[in-house]
Enzyme design. Sequence first.
Site, PDB file in Angstrom:
ATOM      1  N   LEU A 172       0.835  -1.208   0.000  1.00 32.12           N
ATOM      2  CA  LEU A 172       0.000   0.000   0.000  1.00 32.12           C
ATOM      3  C   LEU A 172       0.865   1.252   0.000  1.00 32.12           C
ATOM      4  O   LEU A 172       2.010   1.228   0.452  1.00 32.12           O
ATOM      5  CB  LEU A 172      -0.923  -0.043   1.228  1.00 32.12           C
ATOM      6  CG  LEU A 172      -1.964  -1.177   1.154  1.00 32.12           C
ATOM      7  CD1 LEU A 172      -2.551  -1.493   2.523  1.00 32.12           C
ATOM      8  CD2 LEU A 172      -3.068  -0.825   0.152  1.00 32.12           C
ATOM      9  N   THR A 194       6.297   0.387   2.398  1.00 34.62           N
ATOM     10  CA  THR A 194       7.308   1.115   3.158  1.00 34.62           C
ATOM     11  C   THR A 194       6.583   2.079   4.084  1.00 34.62           C
ATOM     12  O   THR A 194       5.948   3.034   3.621  1.00 34.62           O
ATOM     13  CB  THR A 194       8.250   1.896   2.216  1.00 34.62           C
ATOM     14  OG1 THR A 194       8.731   1.005   1.215  1.00 34.62           O
ATOM     15  CG2 THR A 194       9.418   2.482   2.989  1.00 34.62           C
ATOM     16  N   LYS A 229      15.277  -0.507   5.092  1.00 34.45           N
ATOM     17  CA  LYS A 229      14.606  -0.045   3.865  1.00 34.45           C
ATOM     18  C   LYS A 229      14.637   1.485   3.767  1.00 34.45           C
ATOM     19  O   LYS A 229      14.861   2.054   2.699  1.00 34.45           O
ATOM     20  CB  LYS A 229      13.163  -0.566   3.866  1.00 34.45           C
ATOM     21  CG  LYS A 229      12.251   0.033   2.832  1.00 34.45           C
ATOM     22  CD  LYS A 229      12.645  -0.331   1.415  1.00 34.45           C
ATOM     23  CE  LYS A 229      11.816   0.447   0.409  1.00 34.45           C
ATOM     24  NZ  LYS A 229      12.221   0.213  -0.966  1.00 34.45           N
ATOM     25  N   LYS A 234       7.708  10.634   0.549  1.00 33.30           N
ATOM     26  CA  LYS A 234       7.145   9.994   1.750  1.00 33.30           C
ATOM     27  C   LYS A 234       8.251   9.257   2.512  1.00 33.30           C
ATOM     28  O   LYS A 234       8.387   9.385   3.725  1.00 33.30           O
ATOM     29  CB  LYS A 234       6.040   9.021   1.290  1.00 33.30           C
ATOM     30  CG  LYS A 234       5.410   8.180   2.342  1.00 33.30           C
ATOM     31  CD  LYS A 234       5.609   6.673   2.259  1.00 33.30           C
ATOM     32  CE  LYS A 234       5.732   5.934   1.012  1.00 33.30           C
ATOM     33  NZ  LYS A 234       6.064   4.515   1.105  1.00 33.30           N
TER      34      LYS A 234
END
Length: 302
Positions: free
Chosen positions: A68, A99, A175, A244
């Site tokens: 998502l 993420t 990540k 983001k």
Amino acid sequence: MQQKKTIAFIGLGNMGLPMASNLVKAGYSVYGVDTNPNTEEKLSQIGGKIDVPVELLVQQVDFVLTSLPTPQVVETVYLGEKGIIKNAPSSLTLIDFSTISPKLNEQVYAAAKEKGIDYLGAPVSGSVSGAIDGTLTIMAGGEKRVYEQSLPILEVLGENLFHLGESPGTGTVIKLLNNLMIGFYTQAVAEGVALGEQLGVNPDTIYDVLSVSFGQSRVYERNYKSFIAQNNYEAGFSTNLLLKDLKLAKQMALESGSQLPIGDQLIDLYTNAADKGYGQMDMSSVYLIMKELNNLNPVSQS
Ligand code: NAD
């Protein structure tokens, strides 16, 4: 022979659709869910099942996998009233490939645990091509038992599989470091290629030379070959998603008392790119901003 597990895959975007498709091709029974009916239709065309609402679906499957766009969407889909955890039986295993923040991984894990539901936070790297080829890097955090029972599914999706610890947010920490560096390299490629062109050097020549020099990076290869050289900026990984992740990395830095001198500037640069209308385009489109700033002609020569 043991019957294959049934899977719900929520979020069939640039990453989720090819990942879900690979699971269908591997023989799993896959139910797809997306707010965009077009992507659901694409999964249905290759044998995926659609049109079951999340609150019912979670009662019918063994695994729920998600890919998502933002932490806000993940929070709603997992923790909302009509979401996964409220409606799921304890037999379910959840794997989130999105993420998000390590804190949200922990929050979802805690809510799942309370109901006896298993959960892994497992962000991925490898871009859309890795999702299509099933060669993703998967950075999983969570209980080893859950990781091991999920391995047959993870092996369909990825090539480099890491179990990084019992905490559900450890994969996300790594990540976000990855994407902080992607932010650096993407801006570096934009500035370097645009400067070379301004100086009259053919960008293909720059690429050929730097590909065998220390300026090379996988981001340069991706951004140049698949986007800049094609003059096509349809999003593989959008500027908005990169922004983001840079903000999530910044939040992580703040919480740990760390400084990000260039990271701070990158947030300003990509915010400016999004404000200028490049948010939905691929992140490599920041090169177009450099061209604009340098007032370049579209084509130059060596
Ligand atoms: P995307 O925007 O292409 O796909 C997200 C999908 O989720 C869309 O199809 C959207 O319609 C759907 N969606 C949104 N809200 C929903 C909801 N409430 N219920 C169901 N579906 C919903 O994004 P993407 O590029 O596929 O990235 C997905 C995640 O993977 C992000 O967290 C991103 O940061 C991460 N990621 C992306 C890449 C990449 O190269 N694109 C690589 C690694 C990780």
